[in-house]
Design a protein around this motif. Structure first.
Motif, PDB file in Angstrom:
ATOM      1  N   LEU A 451       0.806  -1.222   0.000  1.00  0.00           N
ATOM      2  CA  LEU A 451       0.000   0.000   0.000  1.00  0.00           C
ATOM      3  C   LEU A 451       0.836   1.268   0.000  1.00  0.00           C
ATOM      4  CD1 LEU A 451      -2.874  -1.002   2.471  1.00  0.00           C
ATOM      5  CD2 LEU A 451      -2.787  -1.238  -0.020  1.00  0.00           C
ATOM      6  N   ARG A 452       2.033   1.222   0.582  1.00  0.00           N
ATOM      7  CA  ARG A 452       2.858   2.438   0.668  1.00  0.00           C
ATOM      8  C   ARG A 452       3.951   2.468  -0.391  1.00  0.00           C
ATOM      9  NH1 ARG A 452      -0.752   5.372   3.186  1.00  0.00           N
ATOM     10  NH2 ARG A 452      -1.351   4.501   5.224  1.00  0.00           N
ATOM     11  N   GLU A 453       4.638   1.348  -0.538  1.00  0.00           N
ATOM     12  CA  GLU A 453       5.737   1.327  -1.502  1.00  0.00           C
ATOM     13  C   GLU A 453       5.280   0.907  -2.886  1.00  0.00           C
ATOM     14  OE1 GLU A 453       8.834  -1.106   0.040  1.00  0.00           O
ATOM     15  OE2 GLU A 453       9.063   0.049   1.889  1.00  0.00           O
ATOM     16  N   HIS A 454       4.043   0.482  -2.996  1.00  0.00           N
ATOM     17  CA  HIS A 454       3.447   0.101  -4.284  1.00  0.00           C
ATOM     18  C   HIS A 454       4.262  -0.988  -4.988  1.00  0.00           C
ATOM     19  CE1 HIS A 454       1.469   4.380  -4.505  1.00  0.00           C
ATOM     20  NE2 HIS A 454       1.030   3.639  -3.478  1.00  0.00           N
ATOM     21  N   ARG A 455       4.652  -2.009  -4.217  1.00  0.00           N
ATOM     22  CA  ARG A 455       5.389  -3.139  -4.768  1.00  0.00           C
ATOM     23  C   ARG A 455       4.665  -4.444  -4.434  1.00  0.00           C
ATOM     24  NH1 ARG A 455       9.906  -4.360  -2.591  1.00  0.00           N
ATOM     25  NH2 ARG A 455       9.861  -2.977  -0.759  1.00  0.00           N
ATOM     26  N   GLN A 456       4.797  -5.403  -5.331  1.00  0.00           N
ATOM     27  CA  GLN A 456       4.198  -6.724  -5.073  1.00  0.00           C
ATOM     28  C   GLN A 456       4.886  -7.377  -3.884  1.00  0.00           C
ATOM     29  OE1 GLN A 456       3.711  -9.420  -8.464  1.00  0.00           O
ATOM     30  NE2 GLN A 456       4.375 -11.114  -7.160  1.00  0.00           N
ATOM     31  N   VAL A 473      -2.079 -19.752   6.133  1.00  0.00           N
ATOM     32  CA  VAL A 473      -2.458 -19.091   4.892  1.00  0.00           C
ATOM     33  C   VAL A 473      -1.244 -18.358   4.313  1.00  0.00           C
ATOM     34  CG1 VAL A 473      -3.939 -17.318   3.870  1.00  0.00           C
ATOM     35  CG2 VAL A 473      -4.838 -18.825   5.652  1.00  0.00           C
ATOM     36  N   ARG A 474      -1.167 -18.330   2.981  1.00  0.00           N
ATOM     37  CA  ARG A 474      -0.202 -17.489   2.279  1.00  0.00           C
ATOM     38  C   ARG A 474      -0.995 -16.485   1.457  1.00  0.00           C
ATOM     39  NH1 ARG A 474       4.953 -17.246   1.084  1.00  0.00           N
ATOM     40  NH2 ARG A 474       5.371 -19.201   2.171  1.00  0.00           N
ATOM     41  N   VAL A 475      -0.623 -15.190   1.551  1.00  0.00           N
ATOM     42  CA  VAL A 475      -1.301 -14.138   0.820  1.00  0.00           C
ATOM     43  C   VAL A 475      -0.292 -13.443  -0.094  1.00  0.00           C
ATOM     44  CG1 VAL A 475      -0.912 -12.459   2.682  1.00  0.00           C
ATOM     45  CG2 VAL A 475      -2.730 -12.049   1.016  1.00  0.00           C
ATOM     46  N   ILE A 476      -0.750 -13.141  -1.301  1.00  0.00           N
ATOM     47  CA  ILE A 476       0.069 -12.410  -2.265  1.00  0.00           C
ATOM     48  C   ILE A 476      -0.785 -11.299  -2.859  1.00  0.00           C
ATOM     49  CG2 ILE A 476      -0.519 -14.029  -4.120  1.00  0.00           C
ATOM     50  CD1 ILE A 476       2.271 -13.488  -5.283  1.00  0.00           C
ATOM     51  N   ALA A 477      -0.188 -10.121  -3.025  1.00  0.00           N
ATOM     52  CA  ALA A 477      -0.942  -8.974  -3.542  1.00  0.00           C
ATOM     53  C   ALA A 477      -0.035  -8.134  -4.432  1.00  0.00           C
ATOM     54  CB  ALA A 477      -1.490  -8.124  -2.393  1.00  0.00           C
ATOM     55  N   GLU A 478      -0.655  -7.478  -5.431  1.00  0.00           N
ATOM     56  CA  GLU A 478       0.086  -6.571  -6.311  1.00  0.00           C
ATOM     57  C   GLU A 478      -0.731  -5.299  -6.497  1.00  0.00           C
ATOM     58  OE1 GLU A 478       0.656  -8.210 -10.143  1.00  0.00           O
ATOM     59  OE2 GLU A 478      -1.464  -8.281 -10.644  1.00  0.00           O
ATOM     60  N   PRO A 479      -0.069  -4.145  -6.541  1.00  0.00           N
ATOM     61  CA  PRO A 479      -0.792  -2.876  -6.745  1.00  0.00           C
ATOM     62  C   PRO A 479      -1.086  -2.637  -8.222  1.00  0.00           C
ATOM     63  CG  PRO A 479       1.539  -2.457  -6.413  1.00  0.00           C
ATOM     64  CD  PRO A 479       1.363  -3.945  -6.274  1.00  0.00           C
ATOM     65  N   VAL A 480      -2.193  -1.942  -8.492  1.00  0.00           N
ATOM     66  CA  VAL A 480      -2.545  -1.496  -9.846  1.00  0.00           C
ATOM     67  C   VAL A 480      -2.405   0.020  -9.849  1.00  0.00           C
ATOM     68  CG1 VAL A 480      -4.307  -1.422 -11.631  1.00  0.00           C
ATOM     69  CG2 VAL A 480      -4.129  -3.426 -10.136  1.00  0.00           C
ATOM     70  N   LEU A 481      -1.482   0.557 -10.665  1.00  0.00           N
ATOM     71  CA  LEU A 481      -1.147   1.980 -10.658  1.00  0.00           C
ATOM     72  C   LEU A 481      -1.624   2.653 -11.932  1.00  0.00           C
ATOM     73  CD1 LEU A 481       2.538   1.641  -9.371  1.00  0.00           C
ATOM     74  CD2 LEU A 481       0.446   1.888  -8.014  1.00  0.00           C
ATOM     75  N   ASP A 482      -1.910   3.962 -11.825  1.00  0.00           N
ATOM     76  CA  ASP A 482      -2.240   4.723 -13.035  1.00  0.00           C
ATOM     77  C   ASP A 482      -0.954   5.219 -13.675  1.00  0.00           C
ATOM     78  OD1 ASP A 482      -1.338   6.802 -11.487  1.00  0.00           O
ATOM     79  OD2 ASP A 482      -3.322   7.699 -11.179  1.00  0.00           O
ATOM     80  N   SER A 483      -1.098   6.012 -14.732  1.00  0.00           N
ATOM     81  CA  SER A 483       0.083   6.478 -15.465  1.00  0.00           C
ATOM     82  C   SER A 483       0.971   7.370 -14.623  1.00  0.00           C
ATOM     83  CB  SER A 483      -0.354   7.218 -16.732  1.00  0.00           C
ATOM     84  OG  SER A 483      -1.207   8.322 -16.392  1.00  0.00           O
ATOM     85  N   GLY A 484       0.406   8.004 -13.582  1.00  0.00           N
ATOM     86  CA  GLY A 484       1.205   8.880 -12.727  1.00  0.00           C
ATOM     87  C   GLY A 484       1.803   8.160 -11.534  1.00  0.00           C
ATOM     88  N   GLY A 485       1.570   6.871 -11.417  1.00  0.00           N
ATOM     89  CA  GLY A 485       2.124   6.115 -10.306  1.00  0.00           C
ATOM     90  C   GLY A 485       1.255   6.087  -9.072  1.00  0.00           C
ATOM     91  N   ASP A 486       0.019   6.627  -9.162  1.00  0.00           N
ATOM     92  CA  ASP A 486      -0.886   6.587  -8.017  1.00  0.00           C
ATOM     93  C   ASP A 486      -1.593   5.226  -7.956  1.00  0.00           C
ATOM     94  OD1 ASP A 486      -0.252   9.183  -7.299  1.00  0.00           O
ATOM     95  OD2 ASP A 486      -1.797  10.026  -8.638  1.00  0.00           O
TER      96      ASP A 486
END
Length: 757
Positions: A451-456, A473-486
Motif C-alpha cells: 500500500l505504501r511502496e506500491h510493490r508486489q 495461509v499465504r497471501v500475495i498482492a500486487e498494486p494497480v497503478l495509473d500512469s502517474g504512479g498513483d
C-alpha cells in the motif's frame, strides 16, 4: 481315383501318437512348474541356492517315501493357505496334486481354451467328468463358449454363442449366482452343449462379487449326489477360470460402417452407445462403441480414454445431472428422438464435478444410440473451470478499489475466512487484526510494501477465524497503478496451505524418528558385530596336537547389517581326539549371532561324550529344532583319532570338505544329511578318511565359494583348482583363499585347514 488306405491309416495313427505326446509333454510341464514353485519356496526359506533347494527337495521326498511332485504340492499348500489348500484334503494326497497341477497349467495357459484343457486333464477327468465348458458372460446377457474340452468339434461350434434369454444351466447359474447341480440334463428340460452327457454342474466363475462367466462340467451318466469335497473342488476350479475370463474380455461388436461414417461427418462431439443388458433383461448401462473425430471431452480427456468404456464409467454423473442417462434409455426403448437446447452435462475433474450447459441430440439407429452435444457458452465454461481450479487449489481471490473502498471477494475466500458470502470483506489494511499475534509484525511489513511502496509482496501467517479455527495461509498482492504512479486498486489471492504445513510438520517428525531408528539399528549392528568378533575372532591360534596342525581363518560379512551366523571350532577333546567343525546359521543380526553361539557351544559340549560325528549331528538337530527359536543351519563335524590317523566326519546340508593329496585336490563324497532344525528327527551318514603325511583337509562355509551368476559345481571346481597349487605352508594357503576368493554374496566366510605334516 484310388486311395492308399494303409498310408492314410498310418498318417492317422501318427497324428494320434503326436497328439498324445504333446498332451503328455504339457502335463509334464505343468508338474515341473509346480516343483519349480516349491524349489523357490525352499530357496527363500532356507536361504540357499537353486541347486541346493533341488537336492533338499529330492532328499526330503526320498525320506518321506513320496514323489518330489507330491512333496512340492505339500510345501506350496503349507505356505499359500489359499482356497485350493482348503479343499486339497490330506497333505500329499492325489487331490492336492491334481488341483495344484491344474492351477499351474491354468496360470501358464495362453488362452481360455488351454485353461479348459488343463482343468479337464488334471482335475476333472479323475473325478469321472467327460467334458468341460467355460462360458464368458456378455454384458447383454449372452454367453460365449470361451474354452472347452471333451466335446466333439462340431458340438462345440454349434454352441459357440448363446443369445440372451435362452434358458441353459449356465444362465441359471448366472441368475441364481450359485452352483446348479443337475442329475439328468434330459429331465431338467434345459438345453446345453453335450446333450448326450446327462450329469451336469454349472458354477459361477467370479471374484470380488463380479461374475465373469460360468464353469460347466459334464458327466457321462446321471449324476448322483456328490460329497462336500467335490463341491469345494469344483468351486475352487471356477475361481481359476475367473482370472482368465477377466484378463481377456470379449471385444465389442463393431458398429455399422454407415453409422460410423455418419458420426465422423459431424463437427460436434458424438458418441455411439450400445446397451448393456443384465441377466434379467434390464438395461444397466450403455457401452461406448465409437467416438467421432470431432469429439471434445467435457473433462479434457482424449478420445481413446472414452472409447470402449461404459457411459457411467466415463461420466458417472450422467444419471444425476440433467437426466442424460434416462433420456438415452428412453430413446433406446421407444425410438423417439430427443433434442433440447439446454441440458446440464457433468464430468469429474480430480473428483470435483464440472457442469456445463449444452444443446443435446439423441437418436436411435438400430440397436445403437447416437448422442451429439454442443457446449453453449465457452466463456462461462472457462470461468466455471477456473472456479473449480481455485477450489481444488484452496485459492481465494480479491480486488480492492482504493478510492471507492469497494472490495470484491470470490466465494472461496469467504469460505477460507469462515464467513457467509456478502457478510462483509476484510480490507487488506486490516489483515493483521485477524492473524495470530506472533504474525502481526510480518503482516504490517507486507501491507506497507503493497500500500505504501506500491510493490508486489507476499506473506505467510496464521489466520484466526471467528469460529475458533486457525488456518495456515499465504497471501500475495500486487498494486494497480495509473500512469502517474498513483494507486488505483490492489489485486491478490489467499491460499490455504494448512495441509502442506501439517505435512511438513509430520515429515519433520518422521525424519526425526527415522534418525532415532537408524541410530538404534547402527548400535544394534555394532553390538552384534562386537559379539561375533569376541566369539569368532578373524584368526585362531594354530593348534598342533598329536602331529596334527589345525589353522582357522574367519571373515565377517562385508556389510555390518548383514552380520551373520557362520561359526567354526577346533579343540582337543578329553578323549584325546581333535574336534573340527564349521556351520552356517540362516538369518543375520542378533538372531544369527545368538543362534551361532547356541549351536557351537552345544556341539562342543556334546562332543565331550565321546560320540561319533553322525550321532553328534543327530543330537544337534534336536537342539536346533526343539530348544531354539526356529534355527535352521548347515554344519560339518569331524573327529580325528591320532592313533589310527582316521578322520570320521558327517554333514548336515553343508558343502563337503576338500582333500589335498599329492598335488591333487578333490571333494569328499556328498554324505546324506538334512539341514539342522528342518525336521524333528533326522539321521546322518558318517564317512571316514585316513589321512596320510602331507594331506590337507579344508572345511569351509559357502561364503568362500558361492557366486550369484555361476553354478555351485563350477565354484567348487575353482576351489579345488586353487587348493591343489603348491603352497609353502597351511597358513599361506588359508590366507590366499580368504584374500582372493571370488565369492560375491557378501556373506560371512569360515575356512578351517587340517594338515598332517
Amino acid at each position: 481315383m484310388t486311395t492308399d488306405r494303409p498310408a492314410v491309416e498310418r498318417l492317422v495313427s501318427t497324428i494320434d501318437r503326436l497328439r498324445r505326446e504333446i498332451d503328455d509333454e504339457r502335463a509334464a510341464a505343468d508338474s515341473r512348474a509346480v516343483v519349480e514353485v516349491a524349489k523357490g519356496v525352499l530357496v527363500e526359506r532356507l536361504r540357499c541356492g537353486p541347486a541346493q533347494a533341488a537336492a533338499q527337495l529330492a532328499l526330503l521326498a526320498e525320506q518321506a517315501g513320496t514323489t518330489p511332485l507330491e512333496l512340492a504340492v505339500e510345501i506350496i499348500n503349507e505356505v499359500s493357505g489359499d482356497s485350493l489348500t482348503a479343499v486339497a484334503g490330506e497333505p500329499g494326497g492325489t487331490t492336492a496334486v491334481r488341483l495344484r497341477t491344474a492351477e499351474s497349467g491354468a496360470l501358464h495357459a495362453d488362452d481360455t481354451q488351454a485353461v479348459a484343457q488343463s482343468l479337464f486333464g488334471h482335475a476333472l477327468a479323475p473325478l469321472g467328468a467327460a467334458a468341460v465348458a467355460i462360458w464368458s458372460a456378455g454384458g447383454d446377457g449372452s454367453l460365449t463358449l470361451a474354452g472347452h474340452a471333451g466335446f466333439a468339434p462340431g458340438e462345440a461350434n454349434r454352441w459357440h454363442y448363446v443369445p440372451p434369454g435362452v434358458p441353459t444351466p449356465a444362465r441359471r447359474a448366472l441368475v441364481e449366482r450359485d452352483a446348479v447341480w443337475i442329475t439328468d440334463l434330459g429331465e431338467s428340460g434345459l438345453p446345453s452343449v453335450g446333450s448326450g452327457l446327462p450329469g451336469r454342474v454349472a458354477v459361477p466363475a467370479g471374484t470380488g462379487g463380479r461374475i465373469a462367466g460360468v464353469l460347466e462340467i459334464c458327466w457321462p451318466a446321471p449324476l448322483s449326489p456328490q460329497p462336500l469335497s467335490v463341491h469345494k473342488q469344483v468351486e475352487a476350479l471356477a475361481e481359476l477360470c475367473a482370472a482368465t475370463l477377466d484378463s481377456a474380455p470379449p471385444p465389442l461388436a463393431p458398429a455399422p460402417s454407415e453409422l460410423v461414417d455418419l458420426a465422423d461427418g459431424l463437427l460436434d462431439p458424438a458418441l455411439l452407445l450400445g446397451p448393456e443388458v443384465s441377466p434379467d433383461g434390464t438395461i444397466t448401462d450403455f457401452r461406448v462403441h465409437h467416438v467421432n473425430h470431432g469429439f471434445v471431452d467435457l473433462a479434457g480427456r482424449p478420445r481413446a480414454a472414452i472409447a470402449g468404456k461404459s457411459l457411467l464409467e466415463a461420466y458417472p454423473l450422467a444419471s444425476a445431472e440433467g437426466d442424460l442417462f434416462d433420456k438415452i434409455e428412453h430413446v433406446h426403448a421407444t425410438g423417439e428422438p430427443f433434442r433440447t437446447e439446454r441440458m446440464a452435462l457433468a464430468a469429474l475433474i480430480d473428483e470435483v464435478p464440472l457442469t456445463v450447459t449444452a444443446s443435446v441430440s439423441i437418436t436411435r439407429h438400430g440397436a445403437l444410440v447416437l448422442v451429439i452435444w454442443r457446449v453453449q457458452d465457452e466463456t462461462a465454461r472457462l470461468a466455471n473451470l477456473l472456479q473449480h481450479a481455485q477450489r481444488l487449489g484452496r485459492v481465494g481471490g480479491f480486488e480492492e478499489e482504493r478510492h471507492s473502498g469497494r472490495i470484491i471477494w470470490n466465494s472461496q475466500l469467504y469460505s477460507l475466512y469462515g464467513r457467509e458470502p456478502g457478510s462483509g470483506a476484510v480490507p487488506l489494511s486490516e489483515i493483521a487484526a485477524h492473524a495470530h499475534p506472533d504474525d502481526v509484525l510480518s503482516l504490517n511489513g507486507f501491507v506497507h510494501t503493497v500500500l505504501r511502496e506500491h510493490r508486489q509482496a507476499s506473506a505467510a501467517f496464521r489466520l484466526q477465524r471467528p469460529d475458533g479455527v486457525t488456518r495456515h495461509v499465504r497471501v500475495i498482492a500486487e498494486p494497480v497503478l495509473d500512469s502517474g504512479g498513483d494507486l488505483l486498486a490492489v489485486r491478490g489471492a489467499y491460499q490455504d496451505v494448512s495441509a502442506q504445513h501439517w505435512t511438513e510438520v509430520a515429515l519433520s517428525a518422521t525424519q526425526d524418528q527415522l534418525a532415532i531408528t537408524e541410530q538404534e539399528a547402527l548400535e544394534r549392528n555394532r553390538l552384534t558385530l562386537q559379539l561375533q568378533q569376541v566369539i569368532m575372532p578373524p584368526t585362531h591360534p594354530t593348534i598342533e596336537a598329536f602331529g596334527l596342525r589345525v589353522a582357522v581363518r574367519y571373515r565377517p560379512a562385508a556389510q555390518e547389517e548383514l552380520v551373520g551366523g557362520d561359526w567354526y571350532d577346533a579343540v582337543v577333546l578329553p578323549t584325546k581326539q581333535v574336534l573340527v567343525s564349521v556351520g552356517d546359521i540362516t538369518g543375520h543380526g542378533i538372531t544369527g549371532a545368538t543362534g551361532m553361539v547356541v549351536l557351537r557351544n552345544a556341539l562342543r559340549g556334546l562332543a565331550a561324550t565321546g560320540a561319533g560325528p553322525a550321532q553328534l549331528l543327530t543330537w544337534l538337530n534336536l537342539v536346533a529344532h526343539h530348544l531354539t527359536d526356529n534355527i535352521i543351519a548347515t554344519a560339518l563335524c569331524g573327529l580325528y583319532d591320532p592313533h589310527t590317523r582316521v578322520l570320521r566326519w558327517a554333514r548336515a546340508g553343508h558343502l563337503p570338505p576338500v582333500l589335498v593329496r599329492d598335488g591333487e585336490a578333490f571333494l569328499l563324497p556328498m554324505l546324506r544329511g538334512l539341514l539342522l532344525g528342518a525336521v524333528a528327527e533326522a539321521s546322518y551318514e558318517e564317512g571316514e578318511v585316513a589321512l596320510e603325511s602331507g594331506d590337507t583337509l579344508l572345511l569351509y562355509t559357502d561364503g568362500l565359494v558361492e557366486r550369484r551368476d555361476v553354478p555351485l559345481d563350477d565354484c567348487l571346481d575353482h576351489l579345488c583348482e586353487v587348493a591343489r597349487a603348491p603352497w609353502r605352508n597351511l597358513d599361506e594357503l588359508l590366507d590366499h583363499l580368504l584374500a582372493h576368493g571370488e565369492s560375491d554374496t557378501d556373506d560371512d566366510t569360515c575356512v578351517v585347514g587340517v594338515q598332517l605334516p
